[in-house]
Scaffold this motif. Structure first.
Motif, PDB file in Angstrom:
ATOM      1  N   ASN A 490      33.659  42.601  46.212  1.00 60.36           N
ATOM      2  CA  ASN A 490      32.643  42.442  45.275  1.00 60.36           C
ATOM      3  C   ASN A 490      32.857  42.518  43.740  1.00 60.36           C
ATOM      4  O   ASN A 490      32.746  41.872  43.169  1.00 60.36           O
ATOM      5  CB  ASN A 490      31.161  42.685  45.833  1.00 60.36           C
ATOM      6  CG  ASN A 490      30.859  42.413  47.169  1.00 60.36           C
ATOM      7  OD1 ASN A 490      31.272  41.602  47.899  1.00 60.36           O
ATOM      8  ND2 ASN A 490      29.623  42.680  47.641  1.00 60.36           N
ATOM      9  N   GLN A 491      32.867  43.995  43.683  1.00 61.45           N
ATOM     10  CA  GLN A 491      32.926  44.389  42.442  1.00 61.45           C
ATOM     11  C   GLN A 491      34.256  44.151  41.671  1.00 61.45           C
ATOM     12  O   GLN A 491      34.453  43.718  40.471  1.00 61.45           O
ATOM     13  CB  GLN A 491      32.666  45.773  42.130  1.00 61.45           C
ATOM     14  CG  GLN A 491      32.120  46.238  40.767  1.00 61.45           C
ATOM     15  CD  GLN A 491      32.067  47.700  40.832  1.00 61.45           C
ATOM     16  OE1 GLN A 491      32.969  48.345  40.024  1.00 61.45           O
ATOM     17  NE2 GLN A 491      30.800  48.308  40.984  1.00 61.45           N
ATOM     18  N   ARG A 492      35.417  44.198  42.577  1.00 64.85           N
ATOM     19  CA  ARG A 492      36.641  43.911  41.824  1.00 64.85           C
ATOM     20  C   ARG A 492      36.640  42.436  41.535  1.00 64.85           C
ATOM     21  O   ARG A 492      37.272  42.045  40.464  1.00 64.85           O
ATOM     22  CB  ARG A 492      37.607  44.207  42.890  1.00 64.85           C
ATOM     23  CG  ARG A 492      38.059  45.693  42.847  1.00 64.85           C
ATOM     24  CD  ARG A 492      39.006  45.894  44.137  1.00 64.85           C
ATOM     25  NE  ARG A 492      38.980  47.452  44.467  1.00 64.85           N
ATOM     26  CZ  ARG A 492      39.829  48.394  44.193  1.00 64.85           C
ATOM     27  NH1 ARG A 492      40.753  47.884  43.213  1.00 64.85           N
ATOM     28  NH2 ARG A 492      39.275  49.728  44.437  1.00 64.85           N
ATOM     29  N   PHE A 556      21.013  35.947  38.257  1.00 64.17           N
ATOM     30  CA  PHE A 556      20.936  36.928  37.106  1.00 64.17           C
ATOM     31  C   PHE A 556      22.364  36.698  36.176  1.00 64.17           C
ATOM     32  O   PHE A 556      23.410  36.385  36.934  1.00 64.17           O
ATOM     33  CB  PHE A 556      21.085  38.253  37.420  1.00 64.17           C
ATOM     34  CG  PHE A 556      19.719  38.962  37.582  1.00 64.17           C
ATOM     35  CD1 PHE A 556      18.704  38.850  36.810  1.00 64.17           C
ATOM     36  CD2 PHE A 556      19.260  39.613  38.635  1.00 64.17           C
ATOM     37  CE1 PHE A 556      17.529  39.519  36.812  1.00 64.17           C
ATOM     38  CE2 PHE A 556      18.323  40.374  38.969  1.00 64.17           C
ATOM     39  CZ  PHE A 556      17.012  40.183  38.181  1.00 64.17           C
ATOM     40  N   ARG A 557      22.171  36.509  35.011  1.00 65.87           N
ATOM     41  CA  ARG A 557      23.502  36.292  34.273  1.00 65.87           C
ATOM     42  C   ARG A 557      24.264  37.718  33.819  1.00 65.87           C
ATOM     43  O   ARG A 557      23.409  38.618  33.520  1.00 65.87           O
ATOM     44  CB  ARG A 557      23.091  35.872  32.768  1.00 65.87           C
ATOM     45  CG  ARG A 557      24.534  35.106  32.292  1.00 65.87           C
ATOM     46  CD  ARG A 557      24.395  34.498  31.004  1.00 65.87           C
ATOM     47  NE  ARG A 557      25.567  34.473  30.205  1.00 65.87           N
ATOM     48  CZ  ARG A 557      25.817  34.019  29.108  1.00 65.87           C
ATOM     49  NH1 ARG A 557      24.873  33.311  28.317  1.00 65.87           N
ATOM     50  NH2 ARG A 557      27.212  33.892  28.666  1.00 65.87           N
ATOM     51  N   VAL A 558      25.600  37.737  34.186  1.00 62.30           N
ATOM     52  CA  VAL A 558      26.452  39.069  34.154  1.00 62.30           C
ATOM     53  C   VAL A 558      27.499  38.916  33.150  1.00 62.30           C
ATOM     54  O   VAL A 558      28.011  37.750  33.174  1.00 62.30           O
ATOM     55  CB  VAL A 558      26.691  39.556  35.212  1.00 62.30           C
ATOM     56  CG1 VAL A 558      25.276  40.383  36.116  1.00 62.30           C
ATOM     57  CG2 VAL A 558      27.415  38.550  36.280  1.00 62.30           C
ATOM     58  N   GLN A 559      27.621  39.971  32.398  1.00 58.16           N
ATOM     59  CA  GLN A 559      28.550  39.615  31.377  1.00 58.16           C
ATOM     60  C   GLN A 559      29.513  41.242  31.402  1.00 58.16           C
ATOM     61  O   GLN A 559      30.682  41.203  30.866  1.00 58.16           O
ATOM     62  CB  GLN A 559      28.075  39.509  29.909  1.00 58.16           C
ATOM     63  CG  GLN A 559      27.490  38.533  29.636  1.00 58.16           C
ATOM     64  CD  GLN A 559      26.837  38.111  28.621  1.00 58.16           C
ATOM     65  OE1 GLN A 559      25.828  38.934  28.204  1.00 58.16           O
ATOM     66  NE2 GLN A 559      27.057  37.414  27.502  1.00 58.16           N
ATOM     67  N   SER A 560      29.069  42.158  32.322  1.00 60.59           N
ATOM     68  CA  SER A 560      29.912  43.282  32.202  1.00 60.59           C
ATOM     69  C   SER A 560      29.628  44.000  33.559  1.00 60.59           C
ATOM     70  O   SER A 560      28.922  43.712  34.153  1.00 60.59           O
ATOM     71  CB  SER A 560      29.592  44.240  30.992  1.00 60.59           C
ATOM     72  OG  SER A 560      28.203  44.564  31.405  1.00 60.59           O
ATOM     73  N   ASP A 563      26.471  45.500  33.811  1.00 62.01           N
ATOM     74  CA  ASP A 563      25.275  44.441  34.381  1.00 62.01           C
ATOM     75  C   ASP A 563      25.442  44.422  36.030  1.00 62.01           C
ATOM     76  O   ASP A 563      24.244  44.500  36.541  1.00 62.01           O
ATOM     77  CB  ASP A 563      25.564  42.888  33.887  1.00 62.01           C
ATOM     78  CG  ASP A 563      25.290  43.022  32.371  1.00 62.01           C
ATOM     79  OD1 ASP A 563      24.847  43.905  31.892  1.00 62.01           O
ATOM     80  OD2 ASP A 563      25.821  41.931  31.608  1.00 62.01           O
ATOM     81  N   ILE A 564      26.631  44.342  36.328  1.00 60.42           N
ATOM     82  CA  ILE A 564      26.813  43.985  38.211  1.00 60.42           C
ATOM     83  C   ILE A 564      26.160  45.330  38.787  1.00 60.42           C
ATOM     84  O   ILE A 564      25.542  45.038  39.533  1.00 60.42           O
ATOM     85  CB  ILE A 564      28.223  43.978  38.281  1.00 60.42           C
ATOM     86  CG1 ILE A 564      29.332  43.021  37.586  1.00 60.42           C
ATOM     87  CG2 ILE A 564      28.550  43.578  39.856  1.00 60.42           C
ATOM     88  CD1 ILE A 564      30.723  43.288  37.678  1.00 60.42           C
ATOM     89  N   ASN A 565      26.493  46.532  38.127  1.00 61.70           N
ATOM     90  CA  ASN A 565      26.112  47.603  38.842  1.00 61.70           C
ATOM     91  C   ASN A 565      24.714  47.537  38.805  1.00 61.70           C
ATOM     92  O   ASN A 565      24.029  48.027  39.730  1.00 61.70           O
ATOM     93  CB  ASN A 565      26.811  48.885  38.078  1.00 61.70           C
ATOM     94  CG  ASN A 565      28.296  49.019  38.418  1.00 61.70           C
ATOM     95  OD1 ASN A 565      28.632  48.399  39.212  1.00 61.70           O
ATOM     96  ND2 ASN A 565      28.798  49.992  37.435  1.00 61.70           N
ATOM     97  N   LYS A 566      24.098  47.059  37.638  1.00 59.30           N
ATOM     98  CA  LYS A 566      22.394  47.035  37.544  1.00 59.30           C
ATOM     99  C   LYS A 566      21.878  46.232  38.640  1.00 59.30           C
ATOM    100  O   LYS A 566      21.119  46.488  39.395  1.00 59.30           O
ATOM    101  CB  LYS A 566      21.955  46.889  36.236  1.00 59.30           C
ATOM    102  CG  LYS A 566      21.719  47.654  35.286  1.00 59.30           C
ATOM    103  CD  LYS A 566      21.308  47.300  33.985  1.00 59.30           C
ATOM    104  CE  LYS A 566      21.887  48.006  32.891  1.00 59.30           C
ATOM    105  NZ  LYS A 566      21.808  47.523  31.642  1.00 59.30           N
TER     106      LYS A 566
END
Ligand code: ADP
Ligand code: MG
Length: 706
Positions: A490-492, A556-560, A563-566
């Motif tokens: 997911n994160q990668r 949710f829009r993510v840019q970093s 953001d994903i972790n949040k």
């Protein structure tokens, strides 16, 4: 006889009366004398008092004069003189240095005004110095005058002191004379009769008192004399000081005289130098004049030559004038020519621009074609690898597997083929062939490497599904989510998307959004919504595109990475607050992370949308037949149903059947557009390695068919 006796008696009586008269007279005189002496004594005392006062006033005068002329004043004066002296010395040194400089300067030939300037400067300096000398002389004469005044005053004081002393000596003289007189009188009186002797005695007695007074006054006198001597001493010292200051002044005078002579000498030298410089200058002027005359002559000769040349040049000039007139005519016609040229150049430029434009269009077309081709190639590559691929990942034996024979490794791999796995299924050895098998040693990065191509195809507008399939505890969540230190797919995947999008940022404008949902007992819930309990529905898009969408699903829009972790944290918190035993709950529900990548090509305006579905499936263990009841049984039935529906859909897609039963479960229905068409699917089958648990994790049948 008697008569004679009477006569003698009367004579005696007369004598007696006379003597008595004489005595009375003497007594009177004595009394007079006495009073006289007293008066003299008081007079003397007064005189002594007077003298004392005088002496005091003298002392005061002396101290006043001293303070006026005082040592400090003299010292100040001396200091001033010394400072002045020092200044003069410095000035002298400066002059000497200047003189040295002047001497050191080589006598350059006078080539113009430079030396005259220098000499003028020197003259100025000299006059300045002379002025200073005059000033110094004035100051010195002032100082001399002052010293003279002081000396005069000192002499005056001395004179006054001398007068005082003379007066005092006179007074002493007078007093001693009077004392002598008194003594004489007393002696004469002593020579007189007895009664007078008596009187003398008393007078002597009284006179001793007077003597005492006299001696006292003499002592006082002595004391006064001592004081006068002291004053004299002081005066002497002052005189000495004055003398030393005189000496100093004389020294200074001598120095000034020396400086003056030095200055004069310098002046003389300077004059000499100036003289020599003047001579040099005159010489140089003469030489220059001679040279100039020679040059002038040459110039005259040249001029004559030029004149003759000019005569020959005149015809050439005429032809030049003709040429010039011709050119003039041409220039008049030049604007017309220029306009024409400009017109043609403009036309050429326009043509070139058109050509460039068409070239550009061509290039753009080619670029688009290349883009399309690249997409196709990538697609083909993925297709060659299989649009639906299945890989296995074996979880290592851990402490959770317990101890003993149950905990031993029951899975083996083929050393030559990384797509074959051997395991014990229901006690029997079974082998399966998949697209790839990851041993327990494989890292998160190794697994991610395998799925990387799929994820990037999402940027090109393809839909992708990655499922983690397997029994509870087989490592599905580990593979998808991972741990904070060692994150999973997911994160990668999101990190990769960010960096890819960044790389293309010059040509493409991308936005990445994420949604998180779960399906439990065939109910879809939003994990990022404000109300996670709310049931969500899957509907057809009203635009008639046949696409599906979930109204109310939070995006949710993510840019970093932050953001994903949040977002992940928020989803996790939502799940924890909803379910008391999250572990148990998550093993019975499907968790979905839906990443949407929307891109716009900056040059063409082309739009793409790709969806990446990352699914952590519910545990695939068989519970149906083990006698579970109530809600547990219902859960098991739902899980079995949805997993077999997924198996059916994948089987239908693989065998390219006409009908794919997407609608048989919420999961397949939701992922319909990410499973069909050009979409790519990857199934990660998680397997436990321990002998107790190992086994192909399928609900109903070996799936997908090996
Ligand atoms: P599931 O989600 O399938 O129920 P988990 O992912 O929760 O299983 O894994 C169960 C346990 O095994 C967890 O403690 C997890 O950290 C550990 N685990 C799973 N896969 C691996 C692996 N490849 N290497 C090390 N530990 C693993
Ligand atoms: Mg799990």
């Amino acid at each position: 006889m008697v008569h004679r006796m009477v006569e003698a008696m009367s004579q005696l009586q007369e004598e007696k009366a006379r003597l008595q008269e004489e005595l009375a007279a003497l007594q009177e005189r004595l009394a007079l004398r006495d009073s006289d002496q007293q008066a003299t004594s008081t007079q003397l005392q007064n005189q002594v008092e007077n003298l004392k006062e005088k002496l005091i006033s003298q002392a005061q005068e002396v101290s006043r004069l001293r303070s006026e002329l005082g040592g400090t004043d003299l010292e100040k004066h001396r200091d001033l003189l010394m400072v002045e002296n020092e200044r003069l010395r410095q000035e002298m040194r400066r002059f000497e240095a200047e003189l040295q400089e002047l001497r050191a300067k080589p006598v350059a030939p006078c080539t113009g005004c430079e030396h005259s300037q220098e000499s003028a400067q020197l003259r100025d300096k000299l006059s300045q110095l002379q002025l200073e000398v005059v000033e110094n002389k004035g100051m010195l004469s002032e100082l001399n005058l002052e010293v003279q005044q002081k000396t005069d005053r000192l002499a005056e004081v001395e004179l006054r002191l001398k007068d005082c002393l003379a007066e005092k000596a006179q007074e002493e003289e007078r007093l001693s004379r009077r004392l002598r007189d008194s003594h004489e009188t007393i002696a004469s009186l002593r020579a007189q009769s007895q009664p007078i002797k008596y009187v003398i005695k008393t007078v002597e007695v009284e006179s001793s008192k007077t003597k005492q007074a006299l001696s006292e006054s003499q002592a006082r006198n002595q004391h006064l004399q001592e004081q006068v001597a002291m004053q004299r001493q002081v005066l002497k010292e002052m005189e000495q000081q004055l003398q030393s200051s005189h000496q100093l002044t004389a020294q200074l005078r001598a120095q000034i005289a020396m400086y003056e002579s030095e200055l004069e000498r310098a002046h003389g030298q300077m004059l000499e130098e100036m003289q020599s410089l003047e001579e040099d200058k005159n010489r140089a002027i003469e030489e220059a004049f001679a040279r100039a005359q020679v040059e002038m002559k040459a110039v005259h000769e040249n001029l004559a030559g030029v004149r003759t040349n000019l005569l020959t040049l005149q015809p050439a000039l005429r032809t030049l004038t003709n040429d010039y007139n011709g050119l003039k005519r041409q220039v008049r016609g030049f604007p017309l020519l220029l306009q024409e040229a400009l017109k043609s150049v403009k036309a050429e430029i326009g043509q070139a621009i058109e050509e460039v434009n068409s070239n550009n269009q061509e290039l753009l077309r080619k670029y688009r074609r290349e883009l399309q081709l690249r997409k196709k190639c990538h697609n083909e590559l993925v297709r060659l690898k299989g649009n639906i691929r299945v890989i296995a990942r074996v979880r290592p034996v851990t402490k959770e597997d317990g101890e003993g024979p149950e905990a031993t490794n029951a899975v083996t791999f083929d050393a030559d083929d990384d797509s074959i796995i051997h395991l014990l299924h229901k006690g029997k050895p079974v082998s399966f062939e998949l697209d790839k098998v990851f041993s327990p040693r494989a890292s998160q990065q190794d697994v991610f490497q395998e799925v990387q191509a799929l994820i990037t195809s999402c940027i090109d507008g393809f839909n992708v599904c990655i499922f983690a399939y397997g029994q509870t505890g087989a490592g599905k969540t580990y593979t998808m989510e991972g741990t904070p230190e060692n994150p999973g797919i997911n994160q990668r995947a999101l990190q990769l998307l960010f960096s890819e999008v960044q790389e293309k940022a010059s040509d493409w404008d991308y936005t990445i959004t994420v949604s998180a949902a779960e399906i439990y007992n065939e109910v879809l819930r939003d994990l990022l919504g404000q109300e996670p309990q709310e049931k969500l529905e899957i509907r057809l898009c009203p635009d008639g595109s046949g696409q599906l969408y979930v109204p109310g699903l939070t995006e949710f829009r993510v840019q970093s990475v932050e953001d994903i972790n949040k977002v992940f944290e928020f989803g996790h918190t939502n799940r924890t607050t909803e379910f008391t035993n999250l572990n148990e709950h998550s093993s019975r529900s499907h968790a979905l992370l839906i990443v949407t990548v929307r891109g716009v090509d900056c040059s063409t305006g082309l739009r793409t949308t790709g969806k990446l579905n990352l699914v952590d499936l519910a545990g695939s263990e068989r519970v149906g037949k083990s006698g579970a009841e109530g809600s547990r049984l219902r859960e098991a039935q739902h899980i079995n149903k949805s997993l077999s529906a997924l198996g059916d859909v994948i089987a239908a897609l693989r065998s390219r059947q006409g009908h794919v039963p997407f609608r048989n479960s919420k999961l397949t229905y939701l992922l319909q557009d990410s499973l069909s068409g050009d979409s790519k699917t990857l199934m990660v089958v998680q397997v436990r390695a321990s002998a107790g648990q190992a086994g192909w994790p399928f609900v109903c049948r070996p799936w997908p068919a090996p």
